[in-house]
Design an enzyme around this catalytic site. Structure first.
Site, PDB file in Angstrom:
ATOM      1  N   ASP A   1       0.772  -1.413  -0.080  1.00 47.51           N
ATOM      2  CA  ASP A   1      -0.178  -0.025   0.099  1.00 47.51           C
ATOM      3  C   ASP A   1       0.756   0.999   0.090  1.00 47.51           C
ATOM      4  O   ASP A   1       1.401   1.539   1.052  1.00 47.51           O
ATOM      5  CB  ASP A   1      -1.035  -0.002   1.264  1.00 47.51           C
ATOM      6  CG  ASP A   1      -1.977   1.011   1.131  1.00 47.51           C
ATOM      7  OD1 ASP A   1      -2.579   1.202   2.181  1.00 47.51           O
ATOM      8  OD2 ASP A   1      -1.886   2.085   0.277  1.00 47.51           O
TER       9      ASP A   1
ATOM     10  N   ASP B   1      -3.629   6.809  -3.926  1.00 51.11           N
ATOM     11  CA  ASP B   1      -3.382   5.855  -2.703  1.00 51.11           C
ATOM     12  C   ASP B   1      -4.242   4.597  -3.470  1.00 51.11           C
ATOM     13  O   ASP B   1      -5.116   4.689  -3.646  1.00 51.11           O
ATOM     14  CB  ASP B   1      -4.372   6.282  -1.521  1.00 51.11           C
ATOM     15  CG  ASP B   1      -4.223   5.422  -0.422  1.00 51.11           C
ATOM     16  OD1 ASP B   1      -4.945   5.707   0.726  1.00 51.11           O
ATOM     17  OD2 ASP B   1      -3.715   4.417  -0.686  1.00 51.11           O
TER      18      ASP B   1
ATOM     19  N   HIS C   1     -11.519   6.169   2.532  1.00 50.87           N
ATOM     20  CA  HIS C   1     -11.556   7.711   3.004  1.00 50.87           C
ATOM     21  C   HIS C   1     -11.428   8.684   1.972  1.00 50.87           C
ATOM     22  O   HIS C   1     -10.828   8.217   0.783  1.00 50.87           O
ATOM     23  CB  HIS C   1     -10.410   7.667   3.958  1.00 50.87           C
ATOM     24  CG  HIS C   1      -9.138   7.224   3.416  1.00 50.87           C
ATOM     25  ND1 HIS C   1      -8.106   8.010   2.934  1.00 50.87           N
ATOM     26  CD2 HIS C   1      -8.463   5.846   3.268  1.00 50.87           C
ATOM     27  CE1 HIS C   1      -7.137   7.423   2.425  1.00 50.87           C
ATOM     28  NE2 HIS C   1      -7.277   6.189   2.742  1.00 50.87           N
TER      29      HIS C   1
ATOM     30  N   HIS D   1      -6.403  12.219   4.481  1.00 54.10           N
ATOM     31  CA  HIS D   1      -7.773  11.801   5.140  1.00 54.10           C
ATOM     32  C   HIS D   1      -8.360  13.037   5.262  1.00 54.10           C
ATOM     33  O   HIS D   1      -8.093  13.776   6.022  1.00 54.10           O
ATOM     34  CB  HIS D   1      -7.452  11.119   6.407  1.00 54.10           C
ATOM     35  CG  HIS D   1      -8.465  10.036   6.805  1.00 54.10           C
ATOM     36  ND1 HIS D   1      -9.800  10.185   6.700  1.00 54.10           N
ATOM     37  CD2 HIS D   1      -8.147   8.660   7.252  1.00 54.10           C
ATOM     38  CE1 HIS D   1     -10.494   9.072   7.147  1.00 54.10           C
ATOM     39  NE2 HIS D   1      -9.505   8.289   7.282  1.00 54.10           N
TER      40      HIS D   1
ATOM     41  N   GLU E   1     -11.047   1.242  -0.511  1.00 53.05           N
ATOM     42  CA  GLU E   1     -10.404   0.230  -0.127  1.00 53.05           C
ATOM     43  C   GLU E   1     -10.867  -0.993   0.817  1.00 53.05           C
ATOM     44  O   GLU E   1     -11.684  -0.396   1.771  1.00 53.05           O
ATOM     45  CB  GLU E   1      -8.935   0.464   0.609  1.00 53.05           C
ATOM     46  CG  GLU E   1      -9.193   1.465   2.127  1.00 53.05           C
ATOM     47  CD  GLU E   1      -7.838   1.988   2.276  1.00 53.05           C
ATOM     48  OE1 GLU E   1      -6.673   1.192   2.649  1.00 53.05           O
ATOM     49  OE2 GLU E   1      -7.711   2.965   2.600  1.00 53.05           O
TER      50      GLU E   1
ATOM     51  N   GLU F   1      -7.152  -1.647  -3.307  1.00 53.66           N
ATOM     52  CA  GLU F   1      -7.564  -0.147  -3.213  1.00 53.66           C
ATOM     53  C   GLU F   1      -7.309   0.453  -4.323  1.00 53.66           C
ATOM     54  O   GLU F   1      -6.243   0.307  -4.971  1.00 53.66           O
ATOM     55  CB  GLU F   1      -6.699   0.411  -1.847  1.00 53.66           C
ATOM     56  CG  GLU F   1      -6.876   1.983  -1.723  1.00 53.66           C
ATOM     57  CD  GLU F   1      -5.985   2.358  -0.717  1.00 53.66           C
ATOM     58  OE1 GLU F   1      -4.800   1.959  -0.431  1.00 53.66           O
ATOM     59  OE2 GLU F   1      -6.595   3.296   0.178  1.00 53.66           O
TER      60      GLU F   1
HETATM   61  C1  LIG Z   1       0.329   7.946   8.602  1.00 55.43           C
HETATM   62  O1  LIG Z   1       0.187   7.238   7.398  1.00 55.43           O
HETATM   63  C2  LIG Z   1      -1.120   7.026   6.915  1.00 55.43           C
HETATM   64  C3  LIG Z   1      -1.542   6.159   5.622  1.00 55.43           C
HETATM   65  C4  LIG Z   1      -2.326   6.245   5.359  1.00 55.43           C
HETATM   66  C5  LIG Z   1      -3.787   6.576   5.689  1.00 55.43           C
HETATM   67  C6  LIG Z   1      -4.855   6.369   5.322  1.00 55.43           C
HETATM   68  N1  LIG Z   1      -5.668   5.635   5.976  1.00 55.43           N
HETATM   69  N2  LIG Z   1      -6.423   6.185   7.173  1.00 55.43           N
HETATM   70  N3  LIG Z   1      -6.862   5.231   7.998  1.00 55.43           N
HETATM   71  C7  LIG Z   1      -6.607   4.007   7.426  1.00 55.43           C
HETATM   72  C8  LIG Z   1      -5.969   4.253   6.190  1.00 55.43           C
HETATM   73  C9  LIG Z   1      -5.459   3.312   5.073  1.00 55.43           C
HETATM   74  C10 LIG Z   1      -3.869   2.922   5.248  1.00 55.43           C
HETATM   75  O2  LIG Z   1      -5.620   3.479   4.114  1.00 55.43           O
HETATM   76  C11 LIG Z   1      -6.315   1.911   5.656  1.00 55.43           C
HETATM   77  C12 LIG Z   1      -6.366   1.646   7.256  1.00 55.43           C
HETATM   78  C13 LIG Z   1      -7.084   2.691   8.001  1.00 55.43           C
HETATM   79  O3  LIG Z   1      -8.403   2.623   7.856  1.00 55.43           O
HETATM   80  C14 LIG Z   1      -8.937   2.926   9.006  1.00 55.43           C
HETATM   81  O4  LIG Z   1     -10.215   3.044   8.903  1.00 55.43           O
HETATM   82  N4  LIG Z   1      -8.383   2.958  10.099  1.00 55.43           N
HETATM   83  C15 LIG Z   1      -9.377   2.825  11.367  1.00 55.43           C
HETATM   84  C16 LIG Z   1      -8.758   2.010  12.568  1.00 55.43           C
HETATM   85  C17 LIG Z   1      -9.553   4.607  11.797  1.00 55.43           C
HETATM   86  C18 LIG Z   1      -3.389   7.186   7.009  1.00 55.43           C
HETATM   87  C19 LIG Z   1      -2.144   7.491   7.622  1.00 55.43           C
HETATM   88 CO   LIG Z   2      -4.350   3.145   1.127  1.00 54.06          CO
END
Ligand SMILES: COc1ccc(Cn2nnc3c2[C@](C)(O)CC[C@@H]3OC(=O)NC(C)C)cc1
Ligand SMILES: [Co+2]
Length: 372
Positions: A145, A156, A225, A233, A258, A353
């Site tokens: 990813d 992404d 997201h 985000h 995703e 994704e």
């Molecule tokens: C700090 O580096 C990152 C990289 C990508 C993201 C983008 N993202 N933001 N949340 C998530 C993601 C991912 C990596 O897409 C998928 C997992 C996660 O989904 C999710 O619902 N998490 C809950 C427990 C809140 C955020 C930060």
């Molecule tokens: Co991602």
């Protein structure tokens, strides 16, 4: 003569598309408006206004696809996770022309967020820290990813690799579920309806591992997201199970669609050493007691802004003994920590994704390639 990409990829995509016009992603008509948007003059005019933004996004998507070519050809069991991460990151930096070593360069373009290399029961937010000796194994299920950004337009997109065919149904379930999410997404669509459709597709699959049959479960606390410029985000989530909120997708928004499937609980919690961080866009202006936190915050602001980073990117900038300062920034609410997200030990998780643009006239799956 005509420039072609090298292996490993080191030719900037801007040199491969000289007139700065990049390949259009997969264009899909919106389901629910019988082509009104595709033909409507005002919507077509709005679309034409966004050309610079679209070219930046498509440039990032082309770079993402060309890095994937390297991934499919070179990621093999026996490689270290560090070698894989650096291979992806060096290629991303070369193709966008942003090596991110001068102040501000990584804010102009380059790596969109840390290279996720989550294995087996680890579903997301895992990338090796310095000194990590982990070697990819034949029986591993690896989620790749990574993000590419051009002027803060973050692409992404993620896929899963496995070398044992026993996982085929798990990967097929998640690929199918992600394509369901992409198909259902659209302007004025409620995110809870997308989540319900994703879960129905995902849970129509089962996978047999070593004589035991597991239903594939959608991981109910992971979401897609929305993505805004310079931030991974924006604040809207796309659930991958039923019962989500009634928020609607809107024209002009960008979403990471995703889905995650699991043979475990279908639920993740935080575990293992943290590697992923991002400065909060609403970071408070608190007085920092720890000197090293002040200087580290300056390095983060100048090199990443709100673009997510990981510890290896601080190492690469020559930062040393930064952990105390980094933890102080996290406890002060200035930097958000994103620890690895794991299902039960012994379970297997998979992810696919894509990034989609809800253009006025059409839905563009910007990161679609001939691989997924
Ligand atoms: C700090 O580096 C990152 C990289 C990508 C993201 C983008 N993202 N933001 N949340 C998530 C993601 C991912 C990596 O897409 C998928 C997992 C996660 O989904 C999710 O619902 N998490 C809950 C427990 C809140 C955020 C930060
Ligand atoms: Co991602």
């Amino acid at each position: 003569g005509a420039k072609v990409q090298s292996d490993p990829p080191r030719v900037p995509v801007s040199q491969l598309f000289p007139n700065n016009v990049y390949p259009v992603g997969e264009e899909v008509e919106y389901l629910n408006d019988n082509a009104y948007r595709t033909t409507n003059e005002e919507k077509r005019h709005l679309d034409r206004m966004n050309n610079d933004f679209l070219q930046e996004y498509r440039q990032g998507a082309e770079a993402h696809r060309q890095v994937r070519k390297w991934c499919h050809a070179h990621i093999k069991p026996g490689m270290s996770l560090t070698e894989i991460a650096e291979g992806i990151e060096d290629s991303t930096r070369a193709l966008t022309g942003h090596w991110g070593l001068e102040e501000g360069d990584n804010i102009k373009g380059g790596v969109g967020f840390p290279t996720g290399l989550s294995i087996n029961h680890i579903a997301a937010h895992y990338t090796p820290n310095a000194g990590n000796k982990w070697i990819l194994g034949e029986k591993d299920v690896l989620k790749v990813d990574y993000g590419v950004h051009v002027n803060g337009r973050i692409v992404d997109s993620a896929f899963t690799l496995a070398w044992d065919s026993k996982y085929d149904n798990l990967l097929a379930a998640v690929k199918d579920a992600t394509n369901t999410g992409i198909r259902e997404a659209g302007i004025d669509v409620r995110v809870c309806d997308i989540g319900a459709a994703i879960q129905e597709t995902m849970e129509s699959y089962e996978v047999e591992l070593d004589g035991k049959t597991y239903p594939v479960k959608a991981i109910r606390n992971l979401n897609g997201h929305d993505i805004i410029q310079h931030s991974i985000h924006g604040g809207k989530s796309v659930p991958i199970v039923k019962g989500g909120d009634q928020t609607k997708m809107e024209e002009g928004e960008i979403f990471a669609i995703e889905t995650f499937g699991s043979t475990g609980r279908g639920y993740v919690n935080e575990d293992l050493e943290c590697s992923h961080y991002a400065m909060r866009s609403d970071a408070p202006n608190v007085a920092l007691r720890v000197q090293s936190a002040r200087s580290l915050l300056n390095v983060i602001k100048k090199n990443f802004g709100t673009i997510p980073f990981c510890r290896r990117y601080l190492d690469r900038l020559g930062q040393e003994k930064y952990l105390l300062g980094l933890n102080n920034l996290v406890s002060s609410g200035i930097v958000e920590a994103y620890p690895p997200l794991v299902d039960t030990k012994g379970s297997y998780t998979a992810q696919f994704e894509h990034t989609i643009l809800l253009r006025p006239t059409v839905k563009e799956v910007i990161s679609r390639g001939d691989d997924y």
